[in-house]
Design a protein around this motif. Structure first.
Motif, PDB file in Angstrom:
ATOM      1  N   LEU A  25       1.154  -0.967  -0.404  1.00 58.39           N
ATOM      2  CA  LEU A  25       1.275   0.568  -0.021  1.00 58.39           C
ATOM      3  C   LEU A  25       2.812   1.075   0.334  1.00 58.39           C
ATOM      4  O   LEU A  25       2.822   1.956   0.635  1.00 58.39           O
ATOM      5  CB  LEU A  25       0.369   0.757   1.162  1.00 58.39           C
ATOM      6  CG  LEU A  25      -0.882   0.526   1.117  1.00 58.39           C
ATOM      7  CD1 LEU A  25      -1.590   0.623   2.775  1.00 58.39           C
ATOM      8  CD2 LEU A  25      -1.614   1.491   0.183  1.00 58.39           C
TER       9      LEU A  25
ATOM     10  N   THR B 267       4.346   5.075   0.378  1.00 53.89           N
ATOM     11  CA  THR B 267       3.195   5.906   0.279  1.00 53.89           C
ATOM     12  C   THR B 267       2.963   6.699   1.832  1.00 53.89           C
ATOM     13  O   THR B 267       2.480   7.681   1.633  1.00 53.89           O
ATOM     14  CB  THR B 267       1.741   5.104  -0.233  1.00 53.89           C
ATOM     15  OG1 THR B 267       1.415   4.435   0.888  1.00 53.89           O
ATOM     16  CG2 THR B 267       1.801   4.576  -1.511  1.00 53.89           C
TER      17      THR B 267
ATOM     18  N   CYS C 243      -5.977  -0.883  -1.870  1.00 56.04           N
ATOM     19  CA  CYS C 243      -4.789  -0.259  -1.615  1.00 56.04           C
ATOM     20  C   CYS C 243      -4.707   0.660  -2.934  1.00 56.04           C
ATOM     21  O   CYS C 243      -4.276   1.754  -2.603  1.00 56.04           O
ATOM     22  CB  CYS C 243      -3.506  -1.076  -1.469  1.00 56.04           C
ATOM     23  SG  CYS C 243      -3.779  -2.167  -0.080  1.00 56.04           S
TER      24      CYS C 243
ATOM     25  N   THR D 177      -4.687  10.950  -0.098  1.00 56.02           N
ATOM     26  CA  THR D 177      -4.873   9.660   0.231  1.00 56.02           C
ATOM     27  C   THR D 177      -5.817   9.402   1.112  1.00 56.02           C
ATOM     28  O   THR D 177      -5.983  10.346   1.855  1.00 56.02           O
ATOM     29  CB  THR D 177      -3.388   8.870   0.505  1.00 56.02           C
ATOM     30  OG1 THR D 177      -3.056   9.487   1.763  1.00 56.02           O
ATOM     31  CG2 THR D 177      -2.330   9.223  -0.474  1.00 56.02           C
TER      32      THR D 177
ATOM     33  N   ARG E 116      -4.486   4.794  -2.511  1.00 53.07           N
ATOM     34  CA  ARG E 116      -3.430   5.534  -2.870  1.00 53.07           C
ATOM     35  C   ARG E 116      -3.742   6.850  -4.014  1.00 53.07           C
ATOM     36  O   ARG E 116      -3.430   8.083  -3.948  1.00 53.07           O
ATOM     37  CB  ARG E 116      -2.299   4.847  -3.795  1.00 53.07           C
ATOM     38  CG  ARG E 116      -1.665   3.766  -3.151  1.00 53.07           C
ATOM     39  CD  ARG E 116      -0.929   2.922  -3.947  1.00 53.07           C
ATOM     40  NE  ARG E 116       0.086   3.169  -4.737  1.00 53.07           N
ATOM     41  CZ  ARG E 116       1.508   2.916  -4.746  1.00 53.07           C
ATOM     42  NH1 ARG E 116       1.759   1.877  -3.852  1.00 53.07           N
ATOM     43  NH2 ARG E 116       2.412   3.682  -5.395  1.00 53.07           N
TER      44      ARG E 116
END
Length: 307
Positions: free
Chosen positions: A104, A107, A65, A86, A69
């Protein structure tokens, strides 16, 4: 929409023409230098960064993850004049959904979960529906389901439609990707017909493979599925997404698939809401190619670790 059996049974696939078209694509669609870098950056935004191993741990998922990002090193993005990007999503098994959602948070990157007895799809039907419900409840925004291949191999399109409709209903607000497992469907004609049935039954995406079959995404299969999407859009005005998965590990392959999408469906299908790669190692090779574009030298793979 209702199942249109005349449309489904009328779908054909000219194998020799499809293979010839796919074979000519690499020679006709080549991009270099800044154009290649731009295409590769677009490819990153369309990756479902995936870990589907029996030894997955919370730590591995959190590292994945973190890579989702920030998929490209900040210094490379600065050199390319790019803002932060991303990946399209992170794809995990059900047990890792809550970990991925937590990692996450904030995001906007969705968590995709494989479901319905993945990868074989042979668990009892009520359990497959329940699995979808549990994954949605845990926070998955996208569900990758597997169809029953036997319905395709026996030509039981009504059964496939009813199954897919039930999966669609169980997903609620979550997006559903229908995995056809094309390497196990026998013929390209079966691939075309299964694609149409799943779209009629409400699939938001159609996807080639689980990544666990001996044959996964190929250009001929992709061409068949993409043209089924085009036919469906022409007749209904509804856009369905496409996801090739399994065996796509090189940056040059990603560019080929993007070129095929652009040729057949146009620029609108080059966005993550309508196109995804199911991949993990692909991102590492793309980042190496971007560093080569910036520095003129290839780096060691460990400099672009996926965690």
């Amino acid at each position: 929409m209702a199942l249109d059996l005349d449309w489904v049974r009328g779908a054909q696939a000219n194998t020799s023409a499809i293979e010839r078209r796919a074979a000519t694509l690499p020679g006709r669609r080549s991009v270099k230098k800044a154009f290649q870098a731009a295409w590769l950056l677009r490819a990153i935004t369309c990756i479902d960064l995936t870990t589907l191993s029996g030894d997955d741990t919370e730590g591995r998922v959190r590292r994945l993850c973190a890579k989702a990002r920030q998929p490209v090193r900040a210094d490379l993005l600065d050199a390319l004049g790019m803002d932060a990007i991303t990946t399209g999503a992170v794809c995990v098994y059900h047990d890792m959904i809550e970990t991925a959602v937590d990692a996450l948070r904030g995001t906007g990157i969705p968590v995709a979960a494989v479901s319905t007895g993945f990868p074989a799809g042979l668990s009892p039907f009520p359990l497959r529906l329940a699995e979808i419900g549990e994954s949605v409840k845990a926070g998955a925004g996208e569900i990758d389901i597997v169809i029953s291949r036997r319905h395709v191999l026996t030509g039981n399109w009504t059964a496939l439609y009813d199954e897919m409709r039930a999966f669609r209903d169980a997903c609620g607000e979550a997006h559903v990707k229908a995995i056809l497992a094309t390497g196990e469907l026998g013929t390209l004609r079966n691939v075309a017909r299964a694609s149409l049935v799943c779209m009629m039954a409400g699939a938001d995406f159609i996807k080639t493979s689980t990544g666990k079959e001996s044959v996964n995404a190929t250009l001929p299969v992709s061409l068949v599925m993409i043209r089924a999407i085009r036919d469906y859009f022409d007749r209904t005005g509804h856009r369905v997404g496409y996801k090739p998965a399994g065996g796509i590990s090189k940056a040059k392959d990603a560019v080929l698939y993007l070129a095929l999408m652009k040729d057949e469906l146009g620029d609108r299908w080059l966005r993550p809401d309508l196109f995804r790669f199911g991949a993990s190692s692909l991102l590492g090779d793309i980042e190496r190619q971007l560093e080569h574009h910036v520095t003129g030298a290839y780096s060691a793979g460990y400099r672009h670790a996926l965690g």
